[in-house]
Design a protein around this motif. Sequence first.
Motif, PDB file in Angstrom:
ATOM      1  N   GLN A 198      62.435  21.117  49.238  1.00  0.00           N
ATOM      2  CA  GLN A 198      62.748  20.287  50.007  1.00  0.00           C
ATOM      3  C   GLN A 198      61.363  19.789  49.819  1.00  0.00           C
ATOM      4  O   GLN A 198      61.245  18.853  49.162  1.00  0.00           O
ATOM      5  CB  GLN A 198      63.340  20.092  51.199  1.00  0.00           C
ATOM      6  N   ALA A 199      60.357  20.289  50.620  1.00  0.00           N
ATOM      7  CA  ALA A 199      58.732  19.779  50.171  1.00  0.00           C
ATOM      8  C   ALA A 199      58.328  19.172  48.869  1.00  0.00           C
ATOM      9  O   ALA A 199      57.633  18.426  48.655  1.00  0.00           O
ATOM     10  CB  ALA A 199      58.425  20.287  51.367  1.00  0.00           C
ATOM     11  N   PHE A 200      58.550  20.745  47.971  1.00  0.00           N
ATOM     12  CA  PHE A 200      57.749  20.184  46.712  1.00  0.00           C
ATOM     13  C   PHE A 200      58.949  19.343  45.779  1.00  0.00           C
ATOM     14  O   PHE A 200      58.695  18.315  45.174  1.00  0.00           O
ATOM     15  CB  PHE A 200      57.690  22.398  45.921  1.00  0.00           C
ATOM     16  N   ALA A 201      60.069  19.971  45.600  1.00  0.00           N
ATOM     17  CA  ALA A 201      61.020  18.548  45.639  1.00  0.00           C
ATOM     18  C   ALA A 201      60.791  17.288  45.476  1.00  0.00           C
ATOM     19  O   ALA A 201      60.750  16.283  44.944  1.00  0.00           O
ATOM     20  CB  ALA A 201      62.439  18.871  45.641  1.00  0.00           C
ATOM     21  N   LEU A 202      60.402  17.218  46.892  1.00  0.00           N
ATOM     22  CA  LEU A 202      60.258  15.635  47.029  1.00  0.00           C
ATOM     23  C   LEU A 202      59.148  15.018  46.739  1.00  0.00           C
ATOM     24  O   LEU A 202      59.070  13.876  46.177  1.00  0.00           O
ATOM     25  CB  LEU A 202      60.157  15.548  49.352  1.00  0.00           C
ATOM     26  N   MET A 203      58.259  15.901  46.494  1.00  0.00           N
ATOM     27  CA  MET A 203      56.539  15.730  45.873  1.00  0.00           C
ATOM     28  C   MET A 203      57.098  15.370  44.838  1.00  0.00           C
ATOM     29  O   MET A 203      56.240  14.444  43.228  1.00  0.00           O
ATOM     30  CB  MET A 203      55.399  16.377  46.281  1.00  0.00           C
ATOM     31  N   VAL A 204      58.188  16.269  43.875  1.00  0.00           N
ATOM     32  CA  VAL A 204      57.728  16.208  42.135  1.00  0.00           C
ATOM     33  C   VAL A 204      59.049  14.944  41.868  1.00  0.00           C
ATOM     34  O   VAL A 204      58.378  13.782  41.162  1.00  0.00           O
ATOM     35  CB  VAL A 204      58.972  17.187  41.803  1.00  0.00           C
ATOM     36  N   LYS A 205      59.903  14.783  42.894  1.00  0.00           N
ATOM     37  CA  LYS A 205      60.785  13.027  43.051  1.00  0.00           C
ATOM     38  C   LYS A 205      59.782  11.885  42.628  1.00  0.00           C
ATOM     39  O   LYS A 205      59.699  11.280  42.285  1.00  0.00           O
ATOM     40  CB  LYS A 205      61.655  13.354  43.598  1.00  0.00           C
ATOM     41  N   THR A 206      58.958  12.121  44.068  1.00  0.00           N
ATOM     42  CA  THR A 206      57.494  10.675  44.105  1.00  0.00           C
ATOM     43  C   THR A 206      56.504  10.846  43.354  1.00  0.00           C
ATOM     44  O   THR A 206      56.699   9.979  42.745  1.00  0.00           O
ATOM     45  CB  THR A 206      56.779  11.144  45.358  1.00  0.00           C
TER      46      THR A 206
END
Length: 232
Positions: A198-206
């Motif tokens: 989830q943390a990686f997905a958060l950075m990608v979306k940001t």
Amino acid sequence: MTVNSPPGLAQLLGDLAIDLQHESGTEATLQAITEGAVTLVPGAWGCGISMVQGRKVTPEAPTNPVVAELDQLQSSLDEGPCLSALREQRTVQLEDMATEIRWPRFARAALDRGVRSMLSFQLFVIDDTLGALNLFGDHSEAFNEESLLVGGVLAQHASIAMIGAAAEAHFGAALASRDIIGQAKGLLMHRENLTGLQAFALMVKTSQNANIKLVEIARWVVEQHESRLNRT
């Protein structure tokens, strides 16, 4: 390089973290990876993940209908870079559909749909199922060395997401060449109560929403953390 904090970036991070907590982990992460690839990988016009059992190709998380259609065509034609990435090589690069001779029927079909180049990464084997991360370019020779590097990192994360929670302990190994991203991931996991995926997905979306490179988003997260420590 220091990232200037764009207006609302901290709020954006927080809002996306909350959203991710309510999403299906694997599906949401794969979608974030394919959508992020279009922004993060130089030359990428579209992206999708192919799941393969035997000779059947099933598209996962395509960024547009053309991507899904081309993945399915590889199955019906039994040819294409995705299948070669799975069966023969870890990474397959197709520079120009107009001159491609390895997969002539697929190349003609891709040209008819406005796709001129392609990059496929083999993903981990899961039981009898194989996977590939496919990047599509709308012009010839769309992908360069940076495309291979960033696409490879995203492919590693897609592999881990597909394997599931049991492999999450090995998540950090996929980021060995991107130490700053690994640091930011850990900070977000602790601060926002997220899993590694989830943390990686958060950075990608940001990165997508703020139009800032992934590594710069990670550097901003780390710098904000260090700044808070220095003030205490």
